[in-house]
Design an enzyme around this catalytic site. Structure first.
Site, PDB file in Angstrom:
ATOM      1  CG  HIS A   7     -11.505   2.812  -9.163  1.00 44.04           C
ATOM      2  ND1 HIS A   7     -10.400   3.611  -9.254  1.00 44.04           N
ATOM      3  CD2 HIS A   7     -11.016   1.552  -9.027  1.00 44.04           C
ATOM      4  CE1 HIS A   7      -9.303   2.874  -9.196  1.00 44.04           C
ATOM      5  NE2 HIS A   7      -9.647   1.607  -9.053  1.00 44.04           N
ATOM      6  CG  HIS A  79      -8.868  -2.667  -6.149  1.00 46.09           C
ATOM      7  ND1 HIS A  79      -8.629  -3.433  -7.263  1.00 46.09           N
ATOM      8  CD2 HIS A  79      -8.834  -1.383  -6.591  1.00 46.09           C
ATOM      9  CE1 HIS A  79      -8.463  -2.643  -8.325  1.00 46.09           C
ATOM     10  NE2 HIS A  79      -8.587  -1.392  -7.939  1.00 46.09           N
ATOM     11  CD  GLU A 130      -5.829   1.464  -7.575  1.00 45.65           C
ATOM     12  OE1 GLU A 130      -7.007   1.098  -7.736  1.00 45.65           O
ATOM     13  OE2 GLU A 130      -5.041   1.678  -8.505  1.00 45.65           O
TER      14      GLU A 130
HETATM   15 CO    CO Z   1      -8.086   0.256  -9.193  1.00 49.16          CO
END
Ligand code: CO
Length: 134
Positions: A7, A79, A130
């Site tokens: 994502h 992020h 991440e």
């Molecule tokens: Co995230």
């Protein structure tokens, strides 16, 4: 080592307005707002055919995105999340290469119930990264 883009997370100052932009202007399928108290955010998931966008809004007084929104009052990309098959192996390889893992370096359970780690933006082209064990 990294696999799919899981994502892209976008911090937004107005979750309802951001949701409407994705749903109505961009024509995407969006979820209901989902409070994640353990992570200090409320999330709306935008489902795309090949990945997700997560609209993040601060929840509670110690939200990790509050200072980001102070610096970026109209919102912005917070992020990107890449999938890895083995998060401990990924962490050890990155640390050996000199990359900084945020926090105590131990994976935490992320918003999807899977182990995650965050990597220092200064080591990755100015972008908070991440990693999620897929
Ligand atoms: Co995230």
């Amino acid at each position: 080592m990294i696999g799919r883009l899981n994502h892209v997370a976008i911090a937004v100052p107005d979750l309802a307005a951001a949701t409407a932009t994705y749903r109505d202007t961009l024509g995407a399928r969006v979820s209901a707002p989902q409070p994640e108290p353990a992570h200090g955010v409320t999330v709306v998931f935008v489902e795309l055919p090949n990945t997700k966008i997560e609209l993040l809004h601060p929840l509670g007084p110690n939200s990790p995105i509050a200072s980001f929104l102070e610096r970026n009052p109209s919102g912005g990309i917070h992020h990107v999340c890449y999938e890895v098959p083995d998060i401990l192996a990924a962490r050890d390889r990155l640390k050996a290469a000199g990359a900084r893992v945020l926090g105590d370096g131990e994976p935490r359970i992320g918003a999807h119930g899977k182990p995650v780690l965050f990597l220092h933006p200064k080591d990755f082209c100015g972008t908070l990264v991440e990693l999620e064990q897929a």
